[in-house]
Design an enzyme around this catalytic site. Structure first.
Site, mmCIF file in Angstrom:
data_model
loop_
_atom_site.group_PDB
_atom_site.id
_atom_site.type_symbol
_atom_site.label_atom_id
_atom_site.label_comp_id
_atom_site.label_asym_id
_atom_site.label_seq_id
_atom_site.Cartn_x
_atom_site.Cartn_y
_atom_site.Cartn_z
ATOM 1 N N SER A 162 0.764 -1.560 0.140
ATOM 2 C CA SER A 162 -0.128 0.331 -0.029
ATOM 3 C C SER A 162 1.269 1.526 -0.091
ATOM 4 C CB SER A 162 -0.727 -0.148 0.912
ATOM 5 O OG SER A 162 -1.861 1.483 1.350
ATOM 6 N N ARG A 217 -22.583 -10.178 -44.871
ATOM 7 C CA ARG A 217 -22.393 -9.335 -43.976
ATOM 8 C C ARG A 217 -22.382 -8.473 -43.238
ATOM 9 N NH1 ARG A 217 -17.094 -8.675 -47.850
ATOM 10 N NH2 ARG A 217 -17.759 -11.030 -47.405
#
Lengths: 391, 391, 391, 391
Positions: free
Chosen positions: B270, B309
């Site tokens: 930390s 497509r």
């Protein structure tokens, strides 16, 4: 009361019935009744107790069960309490013996899906056959391909149907496979080990599984991949149905008018424009295709369940999986009707095809290539049909 | 340039390399090179042309390709144009012969996933083995089960590990199965029928597939269930990893302290509180488990692609599937490290277990039941290990 | 019939009633009745026609409407047909004059949300006040902060409550704002321009909006940002409630036992372990927090609706928005009950706090800083309370 | 390295630059530098220390930072360590004083979004103006409305543009509002209370906020509604852009050909069919519209973050929010280009309109009604334009 009209617009009555209160309570009672029978078979409770429990299940009154379940936080608590109160005091301890709340609820869910899958199988089979017939009939009917929504080159209308067919068949095969893996009894007791039943635990589990027509497996209380797998397979099936619906609705635009949904009296009209004929079957499938992905995501998001029983993730599954089955059957039923009665305007298709740019290898080569695609797809479909008997 | 630091925090460098620009362009060039070889083999182009194309692929310069692809709307356009410009004029027509943009891009995606799956297999195998070892070692180490985040009854720590193992193995099997179904060449030409190649089309397709180590199947330009299936399988695997991470992070809370991630210098610290040791591996997996479901939903939502497509749905797939692979490998790698080095505090576990309510069938029965669960899980794992050679 | 038991476990009866069939049909009839009144006011139909329509609405029979709506593809078709058949022939043309199916359905949805928001407002207000009271009462009660599920430094329990409060209040403000923007009449006629009513169209629209208590705006048939905005605001509110539930459920683990859900007879028990007390309220909110995101995604995914009326996306909205309201109220109601009766074990909190690493600036400074956080939050809450009268 | 080509196809280079490594590190360093300045201003550190830190920021070397951040589990750890090592030992303690890892990362994220929103504002403004011009120019150009993809009645082409405009403007207003609420400094220290700075904490926070051009608010470490709000607003904006793209792509089908994307050399071609002109701008926006909903769901799903700092949910936000900004700007930029250069074929529109069923109130009434819609929309747009100066 949840909104029945709205639910009905997206789903069939048969599928809604697979997950309604009667079905849920019926499945939960089937678990308790057959558990008692299995326990009696292995000497854990008396035959009299099992008979008493079966009788209590038969006369079970579900009035107010929803409120009671919501208050308790699980359906099993009031359900078991009512059963216990309904048998003679000496049999009360035999009710639900060795089982946990989650055993009842998970197994009930699985039992409901067994019925539900039959409906989907039936309509997916019919849809596949209808698409195969379209592919066969139009294997060399010249059609204009469109890519990125712009005209491309010559294919055949049958090739388009064959492409739909391959998508539907693949999705169906996945659903069968995933559902088979998920059709498992859950019987783990308080913490999944079935410890309360001691050494006979495994035998009771196997017997109960057999009585319920389910597979027997280690408790999956907090291991939810199979549920997620079924949900994903349903989501993919809805996506394949949505693809079919997208195409039909595009081809049905008046300026294309290559196909049309079958004309059905009273269907597809407009309250403001009486002349209209709307793609109502496609509407059902496209709406399902928009709703299913978020539901699948929910099942996945709920997977990291805490330790031996999840808080929140587990409880999210039942309504979400039921909704996925509802949307899937609504979509497949709607598109099966569309495919079986699809109006194909060969003249319109031909007219558009005639406007296609000349195919590089020539028109005959283009149609022959499309026909090969159809042949490959139909061969795969025939193989899928042959496998139907095995499921 | 996309954010490399952020990407790196969620994924491994090896997996990011599977989908980086070099990998994408390399896979696209492999398609073009091997297509030329296949075409030459079947007499559609000369051997000299194929050699020229291979040489052009080898010296391909990808500078500025991203901007060019974004301008054109597809990677294939500038890639093919550069290749054509790079060979002698008489060979230009042989480049990309018979293929479409989508053939290149889809096949390149599949080729990238083949590499990617190897990484995932490797770490899932190791993770499975580590969990199996934990299950075996602690098959009867008494532990307190917790359901709905509240203390429940006695199980064993090994049973908990066995439950993780079953989830991971099942997810792995699904991924292998789905990826196998998706590891298909895409070669359909302009509209999916491969018409430009005429009668030799199917043979060229088979040859190219073999050269690329992929299966040969009818063009799947607008049939995307297999891609969605791989995505869903990755999402489910991430969910199973998230379940493991959820449990480890809960058990690592200081007030429980039953397990801890392995201590690794510089990891889990930390910036404000030097005393802390954070569950950093779990953080990676839990973050992936939050991100994956939405990506799976995206693949499903994109399935209803338009006609031959799709416009939008297709183009959404590549980045999303790559992200799913990245998250999955980040998660499995992190949890493999966690599982291999997991610190198990038997004394703390025992202390909590001692406080468990007496099991209905007694402590020995509870442990025996837990051990049976472990045995069943290990037997399934052994079977899974035996199948590894087949994939 | 949709599963009432399952729905009830996630939602309150009052909220389910806001979206049940009676509410839906009632809202649709309110639209038709008030439309007739508005048309009469502007001379488009006779007062007698309006009265006849109002009478027909009052005696409307909804039997079988679900099946009819599903067949037609929209609720409006059979509803309007029944109304027309129920008035004298000379008034039939006055029914639904100028309106479209979507006008009815969209406006009905909005009217239902108006009722629904009242329920949420009520419980969010009470929840906010309960959290404010906790923050005030424990502004300087030392508590151990936990970051990444590991012990961190000293805060106060009141600061934690204040943090919950800020999240709830901010989410509530967003919901009010978004719902106000969405509380609009939809009246556009066949294609959104209200052309069938000619020049009086705008005046009829304003009158009808006023009669229904809604805002008047240009037709939003295919412009769905406001619906999506309400959905997102509900999703964010559920997320804020889920945060509260996550924290309470973590703090309620027996090894922490800093807080507990209020003891309520028959709530939170276990069918297998009578000693247990489960975080059932948190369960409801956490389950909602897992389900809401996918539903919000659905509303967003449905936004690109086709031209003047969408096919699929629009039809997906009603059930999804209704579900979001149901989950949101289920969650807020459950957590309101939890917050109002939260058992705070000051001794346990103090014991954990005592074990916190020494704060860099000292214990008093840490508590003073926490108290400042509380003060800021309470000042913001007071301002939010003051604004309640305006909505 | 993440895939730059793929990212580029969906997003603009400018937006990718807003979230690339340079931008991220630059924003993080801005936080550290200005924090030092603020601390010095309030006497917590010396002016010399602040100057030393500013100099260290200016010469910061980010090489390898990604790997280091991934190892540590947060970017802040190695970044702060490098800064400390880069200043004279006596100033090391002044670096990052009072702040936490999350303070740096959250504030850096916010600072990046400030730049990002400017890009979106610019193109949304231009898009709005282009649509307003289309609406004005074609206020009474007769056009055929299409509902459910079937021909409906007469509107005007300008009305269609006005509908797009209203959707875009509303989404823009929401985004501005949500971003303003989220443009907050995060400075809470280890646990959110800023306790390490003691009584000057609030003043330092206000000063730092002012220096960074952000609002000052209580720490939001584990209160993420504002981030979710921005994400949802971006998702809704993408949905509104997707609606525009859906319509343009449908109207651009050759059989309708009412509009076309502007012709741009090298854009929208096909590698297999040189004759094609694809709707490439719409493709970008539709693809974004498929991808954004899942990302918004992710932000919501991550909200229930644990206690004072979340494990997994928090870490998911940065990449997801960055992706949403990327997709949003890709979409708005593409559609701005489309709208500004839209080719409108008035003759084709007129021909289709002529085939519309006769409007109930007549053609003139239909066009007048459409023109009223346009007028209302333009009035709203003018008001939105007037508010631009305030943001």
């Amino acid at each position: 009361m949840p909104p029945a009209i709205t639910a009905r617009m997206a789903a069939t009555p048969e599928m809604l019935a697979c997950f309604d209160d009667d079905a849920l309570v019926g499945a939960a009672l089937a678990f308790e009744r057959e558990l008692a029978a299995a326990l009696a078979e292995h000497g854990a409770i008396s035959a009299a107790a099992a008979a008493a429990i079966a009788a209590a299940c038969a006369r079970f009154d579900a009035t107010g069960l929803g409120d009671a379940a919501a208050h308790a936080g699980t359906l099993a608590i009031p359900l078991v309490a009512r059963l216990r109160a309904s048998v003679a005091p000496e049999h009360a301890g035999a009710v639900h013996l060795g089982a946990s709340s989650q055993d009842v609820v998970d197994t009930a869910l699985v039992l409901q899906t067994v019925q539900a899958r039959r409906l989907i199988d039936r309509d997916l089979d019919r849809l596949g056959d209808a698409l195969a017939a379209l592919a066969r009939a139009h294997a060399t009917t010249p059609a204009l391909a469109r890519t990125l929504l712009q005209p491309a080159e010559l294919v055949s209308f049958g090739m388009r149907a064959a492409n739909w067919l391959l998508g539907i068949d693949a999705a169906h095969a996945r659903l069968v496979r995933e559902h088979r893996a998920a059709a498992c009894l859950e019987l783990g007791g308080a913490v999944g080990s079935l410890s309360a039943l001691g050494a006979i635990g495994p035998a009771v589990r196997d017997t109960l599984a057999e009585r319920l027509g389910l597979a027997s497996a280690p408790s999956w209380h907090s291991r939810r991949d199979a549920i997620a797998g079924v949900g994903a397979a349903l989501g993919i099936a809805v996506g394949a149905l949505g693809k079919l619906a997208r195409d039909v609705s595009l081809l049905m635009q008046r300026e294309l008018a290559e196909v049309a949904e079958p004309a059905i009296a009273g269907r597809g009209g407009s309250s403001a424009m009486p002349h209209k004929r709307n793609p109502t079957g496609c509407q059902v499938a496209l709406s399902a295709a928009i709703r299913a992905p978020g539901l699948v995501a929910t099942l996945l998001a709920g997977m990291p369940q805490e330790l031996e029983r999840g808080l929140g993730g587990w409880q999210a599954e039942l309504p979400v999986l039921a909704e996925l089955f509802a949307l899937a059957h609504g979509a497949v039923h709607a598109m099966r009707v569309v495919a079986e009665g699809l109006e194909v305007d060969a003249a319109a298709i031909a007219a558009h095809a005639a406007a296609a740019p000349p195919a590089p290898a020539g028109r005959d080569a283009a149609l022959a290539a499309a026909a090969r695609f159809v042949d490959e797809a139909l061969a795969q479909h025939d193989a899928a049909v042959a496998r139907r008997a095995d499921r």
